[in-house]
Design a protein around this motif. Structure first.
Motif, mmCIF file in Angstrom:
data_model
loop_
_atom_site.group_PDB
_atom_site.id
_atom_site.type_symbol
_atom_site.label_atom_id
_atom_site.label_comp_id
_atom_site.label_asym_id
_atom_site.label_seq_id
_atom_site.Cartn_x
_atom_site.Cartn_y
_atom_site.Cartn_z
ATOM 1 N N LEU A 221 0.892 -1.319 -0.091
ATOM 2 C CA LEU A 221 -0.124 -0.130 -0.032
ATOM 3 C C LEU A 221 0.844 1.176 -0.027
ATOM 4 O O LEU A 221 0.496 2.240 -0.806
ATOM 5 N N ALA A 222 1.899 1.446 0.949
ATOM 6 C CA ALA A 222 2.781 2.586 0.948
ATOM 7 C C ALA A 222 3.414 2.754 -0.248
ATOM 8 O O ALA A 222 3.708 3.765 -0.716
ATOM 9 N N GLY A 223 3.835 1.629 -0.895
ATOM 10 C CA GLY A 223 4.736 1.898 -2.197
ATOM 11 C C GLY A 223 3.683 1.821 -3.405
ATOM 12 O O GLY A 223 4.303 2.038 -4.486
ATOM 13 N N GLY A 224 2.555 1.868 -3.416
ATOM 14 C CA GLY A 224 1.720 1.796 -4.690
ATOM 15 C C GLY A 224 1.911 0.561 -5.596
ATOM 16 O O GLY A 224 1.637 0.828 -6.719
ATOM 17 N N ALA A 225 2.018 -0.707 -4.892
ATOM 18 C CA ALA A 225 2.279 -1.798 -5.822
ATOM 19 C C ALA A 225 0.921 -2.011 -6.537
ATOM 20 O O ALA A 225 -0.027 -1.827 -6.025
ATOM 21 N N GLU A 226 1.138 -2.338 -7.904
ATOM 22 C CA GLU A 226 0.035 -2.854 -8.576
ATOM 23 C C GLU A 226 -0.605 -4.277 -7.955
ATOM 24 O O GLU A 226 -1.692 -4.361 -8.434
ATOM 25 N N ALA A 227 0.356 -5.079 -7.403
ATOM 26 C CA ALA A 227 -0.080 -6.230 -7.091
ATOM 27 C C ALA A 227 0.443 -6.906 -5.618
ATOM 28 O O ALA A 227 1.525 -6.228 -5.723
ATOM 29 N N VAL A 228 -0.384 -7.198 -4.800
ATOM 30 C CA VAL A 228 0.489 -7.515 -3.498
ATOM 31 C C VAL A 228 0.033 -9.250 -3.466
ATOM 32 O O VAL A 228 -1.110 -9.515 -3.334
ATOM 33 N N LEU A 229 0.961 -10.060 -2.986
ATOM 34 C CA LEU A 229 0.634 -11.334 -2.824
ATOM 35 C C LEU A 229 1.004 -11.985 -1.370
ATOM 36 O O LEU A 229 2.239 -11.531 -0.984
ATOM 37 N N ILE A 230 0.317 -12.337 -0.684
ATOM 38 C CA ILE A 230 0.406 -12.499 0.680
ATOM 39 C C ILE A 230 0.052 -13.922 1.059
ATOM 40 O O ILE A 230 -1.121 -14.598 0.429
ATOM 41 N N PRO A 231 0.816 -14.839 2.282
ATOM 42 C CA PRO A 231 0.306 -16.138 2.329
ATOM 43 C C PRO A 231 -1.394 -16.338 2.871
ATOM 44 O O PRO A 231 -1.845 -17.361 2.698
ATOM 45 N N GLU A 232 -1.804 -15.421 3.299
ATOM 46 C CA GLU A 232 -3.202 -15.444 3.985
ATOM 47 C C GLU A 232 -4.400 -15.384 3.043
ATOM 48 O O GLU A 232 -5.396 -15.969 3.298
ATOM 49 N N VAL A 233 -4.072 -14.808 1.824
ATOM 50 C CA VAL A 233 -5.003 -14.702 0.835
ATOM 51 C C VAL A 233 -4.690 -15.393 -0.754
ATOM 52 O O VAL A 233 -3.792 -15.009 -1.037
ATOM 53 N N PRO A 234 -5.516 -16.575 -0.973
ATOM 54 C CA PRO A 234 -5.158 -17.075 -2.190
ATOM 55 C C PRO A 234 -5.237 -16.201 -3.471
ATOM 56 O O PRO A 234 -6.032 -15.276 -3.465
ATOM 57 N N PHE A 235 -3.998 -16.549 -4.302
ATOM 58 C CA PHE A 235 -4.158 -15.642 -5.427
ATOM 59 C C PHE A 235 -4.161 -16.536 -6.765
ATOM 60 O O PHE A 235 -3.531 -17.513 -6.535
ATOM 61 N N ASP A 236 -4.239 -15.703 -7.849
ATOM 62 C CA ASP A 236 -4.136 -16.703 -9.133
ATOM 63 C C ASP A 236 -3.301 -15.419 -9.789
ATOM 64 O O ASP A 236 -3.717 -14.241 -10.405
ATOM 65 N N LEU A 237 -2.119 -16.170 -10.254
ATOM 66 C CA LEU A 237 -1.331 -15.340 -11.192
ATOM 67 C C LEU A 237 -1.660 -14.882 -12.513
ATOM 68 O O LEU A 237 -1.182 -13.763 -12.950
ATOM 69 N N VAL A 238 -2.728 -15.627 -12.987
ATOM 70 C CA VAL A 238 -3.272 -15.493 -14.256
ATOM 71 C C VAL A 238 -4.154 -14.117 -14.136
ATOM 72 O O VAL A 238 -4.016 -13.105 -14.907
ATOM 73 N N GLN A 239 -4.850 -13.898 -13.204
ATOM 74 C CA GLN A 239 -5.418 -12.726 -12.696
ATOM 75 C C GLN A 239 -4.508 -11.645 -12.460
ATOM 76 O O GLN A 239 -5.110 -10.569 -13.061
ATOM 77 N N VAL A 240 -3.709 -11.737 -11.795
ATOM 78 C CA VAL A 240 -2.880 -10.609 -11.671
ATOM 79 C C VAL A 240 -2.189 -10.079 -13.100
ATOM 80 O O VAL A 240 -2.121 -8.897 -13.209
ATOM 81 N N CYS A 241 -1.822 -11.367 -13.794
ATOM 82 C CA CYS A 241 -1.265 -10.750 -14.994
ATOM 83 C C CYS A 241 -2.479 -10.226 -15.999
ATOM 84 O O CYS A 241 -2.174 -9.090 -16.587
ATOM 85 N N GLU A 242 -3.757 -10.620 -15.749
ATOM 86 C CA GLU A 242 -4.618 -9.958 -16.699
ATOM 87 C C GLU A 242 -4.914 -8.355 -15.975
ATOM 88 O O GLU A 242 -5.142 -7.510 -16.877
ATOM 89 N N LYS A 243 -4.712 -8.297 -14.590
ATOM 90 C CA LYS A 243 -4.711 -6.958 -14.348
ATOM 91 C C LYS A 243 -3.632 -5.829 -14.736
ATOM 92 O O LYS A 243 -3.978 -4.979 -15.350
ATOM 93 N N LEU A 244 -2.449 -6.409 -14.910
ATOM 94 C CA LEU A 244 -1.515 -5.516 -15.349
ATOM 95 C C LEU A 244 -1.571 -5.316 -16.775
ATOM 96 O O LEU A 244 -1.345 -4.320 -17.212
ATOM 97 N N LYS A 245 -2.200 -6.354 -17.551
ATOM 98 C CA LYS A 245 -2.634 -6.219 -18.770
ATOM 99 C C LYS A 245 -3.411 -4.879 -19.146
ATOM 100 O O LYS A 245 -3.083 -4.282 -20.063
ATOM 101 N N LYS A 246 -4.509 -4.758 -18.277
ATOM 102 C CA LYS A 246 -5.422 -3.636 -18.510
ATOM 103 C C LYS A 246 -4.725 -2.448 -18.283
ATOM 104 O O LYS A 246 -4.936 -1.277 -18.914
#
Ligand code: F6P
Length: 320
Positions: free
Chosen positions: A183-208
């Motif tokens: 949040l402090a660094g304005g990252a486009e995506a943040v991955l943490i162990p507590e929340v499941p994530f999908d790298l395809v979705q992360v990439c699709e977000k970056l694509k937009k």
């Protein structure tokens, strides 16, 4: 109570030295003798003790790490180790012990109290900020500052080269550092162990973002969520955009403590001595809802700390 011992144990964290300074000086001002135990429980087992004076903690308020040094001791966890540690405490007339460390160190302190009868008080210190019973652990703010500075610097290259960067921060099982610096660094995506994530979705977000004209992006990953190198390999293959990985690693553990870590170290250290003087034991100094309090040491393993996922949700909106 005449003589107390103090040790630092587990991963070093900025703020340990300010806490040690507060313990030593509060104790001496209150008429106690203080014995510094070097290299954590390993030092206790080996009798690596040194008397501490007011001057022993001079000039350390601004230093990272711990002047007492630290270690992770396997031997201390055994029954024979606990008996030996108990003997050393009694032989040296140490009738109170302050342990500056993380939850593993506190489990050890709890057991040692049961075996030796010597009162123990914990001061929470770990950059991960993942100890139950307290909303703050020493070293966290300094680690955030270091990681945020690094993200800012890497963003210069990301923008100049129009690249994607994956930055791995510490946190072997929890994502407190990643969520906050994301949040402090304005990252486009943040991955943490507590929340499941999908790298395809992360990439699709970056694509937009790329479609809207964004030419660089930062992904922050906690070490316990995914390795920066694995994420970078996936992102580069999926998006066909140049992607680099940086592991911040131990840079986050070191460095001069921030004002917050110095102030919290001072407050935790002074309170720990007061608790011993009040005859308390198996307690930890803690920070809850803006107040300095004390909680049972057992809270550290009985009340796992919740991660506030609203930081991630806010970042999702702000970094779109
Ligand atoms: O618990 C603090 C921490 O820095 C974690 O973030 C990290 O995973 C771990 O310690 C590293 O431990 P070590 O110093 O034993 O390599």
């Amino acid at each position: 109570m005449k003589r107390i011992g103090v040790l630092t144990s587990g991963g070093d964290a900025s703020g340990m030295n300010p806490a040690l300074r507060a313990v030593v000086r509060t104790a001496i001002v209150n008429g106690l003798e203080v014995i510094g135990i070097e290299r954590g429980y390993e030092g206790l087992l080996n009798g690596w003790l040194r008397p501490m004076e007011l001057s022993s903690v001079g000039g350390i308020i601004n230093r990272g790490g711990t002047i007492l040094r630290t270690a992770r001791s396997e031997r201390f966890k055994t029954e024979e180790g606990l008996q030996q540690a108990s003997r050393i405490l009694h032989d040296n007339h140490i009738d109170g012990l302050i342990v500056i460390g993380g939850d593993g160190s506190f489990r050890g302190a709890h057991r040692l109290q049961e075996v030796s009868g010597v009162p123990v008080i914990g001061i929470p210190a770990t950059i991960d900020n993942d100890i139950g019973g307290t909303e703050y652990t020493l070293g966290y703010d300094t680690a955030l500052q270091v990681a945020m500075d690094a993200i800012d610097k890497i963003r210069d290259t990301a923008d100049s080269f129009e690249r994607i960067f994956v930055i791995e921060v510490m946190g072997r099982s929890r994502g407190f550092i990643a969520a906050a610096v994301g949040l402090a660094g304005g990252a486009e995506a943040v991955l943490i162990p507590e929340v499941p994530f999908d790298l395809v979705q992360v990439c699709e977000k970056l694509k937009k973002g790329i479609a809207r004209g964004k030419r660089s992006a930062i992904i922050v990953t906690a070490e316990g969520a995914a390795s920066a190198h694995d994420v970078a390999t996936f992102v580069e293959m999926y998006l066909r955009e140049e992607t680099r990985a940086t592991v911040l690693g131990y840079t986050q553990r070191g460095g001069s403590p921030t004002a917050t870590d110095r102030i919290m170290g001072a407050r935790f250290g002074a309170l720990a001595v007061e608790l011993l003087l009040r005859g308390q034991s198996r307690m930890m100094t803690a920070w809850q809802r803006g107040e300095l309090v004390s909680v049972p040491l057992s809270a550290t393993w009985e009340q796992p700390r919740e991660l506030d996922t609203s930081l991630l949700k806010l970042n999702e909106v702000l970094a779109s």
